[in-house]
Design an enzyme around this catalytic site. Structure first.
Site, PDB file in Angstrom:
ATOM      1  N   ASP A   1       2.239  -4.801   2.633  1.00 61.52           N
ATOM      2  CA  ASP A   1       3.144  -4.827   3.779  1.00 61.52           C
ATOM      3  C   ASP A   1       2.413  -4.530   5.082  1.00 61.52           C
ATOM      4  OD1 ASP A   1       6.028  -4.978   2.510  1.00 61.52           O
ATOM      5  OD2 ASP A   1       4.886  -3.560   1.293  1.00 61.52           O
TER       6      ASP A   1
ATOM      7  N   ASP B   1      -2.997  -0.527   6.772  1.00 65.69           N
ATOM      8  CA  ASP B   1      -2.440  -0.264   8.101  1.00 65.69           C
ATOM      9  C   ASP B   1      -1.717   1.069   8.217  1.00 65.69           C
ATOM     10  OD1 ASP B   1       0.899  -0.981   8.326  1.00 65.69           O
ATOM     11  OD2 ASP B   1      -0.168  -1.425   6.477  1.00 65.69           O
TER      12      ASP B   1
ATOM     13  N   ARG C   1      14.463   5.785   0.669  1.00 66.23           N
ATOM     14  CA  ARG C   1      14.759   4.432   1.141  1.00 66.23           C
ATOM     15  C   ARG C   1      15.261   3.542   0.007  1.00 66.23           C
ATOM     16  NH1 ARG C   1       9.315   2.716   3.688  1.00 66.23           N
ATOM     17  NH2 ARG C   1       8.534   4.484   2.482  1.00 66.23           N
TER      18      ARG C   1
ATOM     19  N   LYS D   1      -3.748   4.592  -4.758  1.00 62.56           N
ATOM     20  CA  LYS D   1      -4.508   3.490  -4.161  1.00 62.56           C
ATOM     21  C   LYS D   1      -6.011   3.763  -4.220  1.00 62.56           C
ATOM     22  CE  LYS D   1      -1.094   1.497  -1.020  1.00 62.56           C
ATOM     23  NZ  LYS D   1      -0.910   0.877   0.305  1.00 62.56           N
TER      24      LYS D   1
ATOM     25  N   SER E   1      -0.096  -1.904  -3.555  1.00 62.12           N
ATOM     26  CA  SER E   1       0.943  -1.692  -2.560  1.00 62.12           C
ATOM     27  C   SER E   1       1.896  -0.572  -2.944  1.00 62.12           C
ATOM     28  CB  SER E   1       1.739  -3.000  -2.389  1.00 62.12           C
ATOM     29  OG  SER E   1       2.865  -2.807  -1.566  1.00 62.12           O
ATOM     30  N   GLY E   2       2.336   0.149  -1.922  1.00 66.32           N
ATOM     31  CA  GLY E   2       3.428   1.093  -2.092  1.00 66.32           C
ATOM     32  C   GLY E   2       4.763   0.376  -2.066  1.00 66.32           C
TER      33      GLY E   2
ATOM     34  N   ASN F   1      -0.639   5.967   4.259  1.00 64.93           N
ATOM     35  CA  ASN F   1      -0.846   5.994   2.807  1.00 64.93           C
ATOM     36  C   ASN F   1      -2.026   5.127   2.374  1.00 64.93           C
ATOM     37  OD1 ASN F   1       0.744   3.694   3.527  1.00 64.93           O
ATOM     38  ND2 ASN F   1       1.331   3.436   1.388  1.00 64.93           N
TER      39      ASN F   1
ATOM     40  N   ASP G   1      -3.857  -3.590   1.083  1.00 62.93           N
ATOM     41  CA  ASP G   1      -2.445  -3.248   1.119  1.00 62.93           C
ATOM     42  C   ASP G   1      -1.658  -4.550   1.301  1.00 62.93           C
ATOM     43  OD1 ASP G   1      -0.049  -1.676   1.557  1.00 62.93           O
ATOM     44  OD2 ASP G   1      -0.315  -2.066   3.692  1.00 62.93           O
TER      45      ASP G   1
END
Length: 284
Positions: free
Chosen positions: A85, A240, A128, A217, A172-173, A243, A83
């Site tokens: 972030d 972390d 967001r 993912k 990554s999301g 997701n 991931d």
């Protein structure tokens, strides 16, 4: 057969001896001395049935621990999936982008709930991103150059992996603006993320195409694994947030890195006190 890996910035000798006793281990060996930014030791052979006792001791002492198969060797690993972030980097990019509009607290609160698994990821991301409408695209560059920092130990992990011929996938999301730059900077094999729509050099508040969610993912991990002809036990995954759970479960070594409580509870392995270089301590 297992080996017990103990890691922390500093580890007292008497604690190591006590842990070895609790785990039924008769050997204590320093791991990758001089290569890591912290101390790491291998206690072997270790009885996996001692896990609850070891967990309690390490929690109180502030140590990371892992019961790893004695056969685990870095030479056998073929792929590391990570991931971005709060895993490869120390920030949540969308929160820092929101700060450019003065709405960081509002967006960060949604991010936190999403990463804890309290909100649907795709829906929360859509909400967001919508709040970012009208922001000049150059603000993304400002976030990248002024705020984005690699997680401690990231460069050591990646350089060692690449020196051993291990492929790397950043999924990554978050957003391609950042993953593409990190891919070029770090020499990553592949990078996959969401595309922010930009019109007239401003964010529209929309994402182009399908959202990279938890299932994506896991699917991309399996796809690359199959392409490389690897077995599950030859794949490491790092994450972390909630997701990341499906991705972590799909890997032979799914490691929760400085993760949210739900992720720490469900992941097979955790790193809380050390940097990403702690991954290397698992493997001979």
């Amino acid at each position: 057969m297992y080996k017990l890996i103990i890691q922390a910035p500093e580890i007292a000798t008497q604690n190591l001896k006590r842990l070895a006793q609790l785990a039924g281990a008769n050997q204590i060996t320093a791991v990758r001395a001089g290569q890591l930014a912290h101390q790491a030791f291998k206690l072997s052979p270790a009885e996996h049935t001692s896990q609850p006792t070891i967990a309690a001791f390490c929690s109180q002492a502030g140590y990371d621990y892992a019961f790893v198969p004695t056969t685990a060797k870095l030479a056998d690993i073929g792929l590391i999936v990570m991931d971005m972030d709060s895993t490869l980097i120390t920030i949540e990019c969308i929160d820092e982008i929101a700060d450019m509009l003065g709405i960081k607290a509002q967006v960060a609160a949604i991010t936190e709930r999403s990463m804890r698994g309290e909100l649907d990821f795709s829906q929360s991301l859509t909400e967001r991103v919508a709040l970012l409408a009208g922001l000049p695209e150059h603000a993304l560059e400002q976030v990248y150059t002024e705020r984005l920092q690699l997680m401690p130990g990231a460069e050591t992990l990646l350089k060692t992996a690449q020196a051993n011929g291990i492929k790397t996938l950043l999924i990554s999301g978050g957003f391609t603006f950042f993953t593409e730059r990190l891919q070029a900077r770090l020499g990553l094999s592949r990078a996959i993320a969401n595309v922010l729509e930009v019109i007239d050099e401003k964010l529209t508040g929309r994402i182009v195409g399908n959202i990279v969610d938890a299932q994506t993912k896991a699917d991309e991990l399996r796809k690359y694994q199959a392409e490389l002809g690897l077995r599950t036990e030859q794949v490491i995954a790092l994450g972390d947030g909630a997701n990341d759970l499906k991705m972590l479960a799909a890997a032979g070594y799914g490691i929760a890195c400085h993760a949210k409580p739900k992720v720490r509870a469900e992941a097979a392995y955790t790193l809380d006190t050390t940097g990403l270089d702690g991954v290397l301590a698992y493997f001979d």
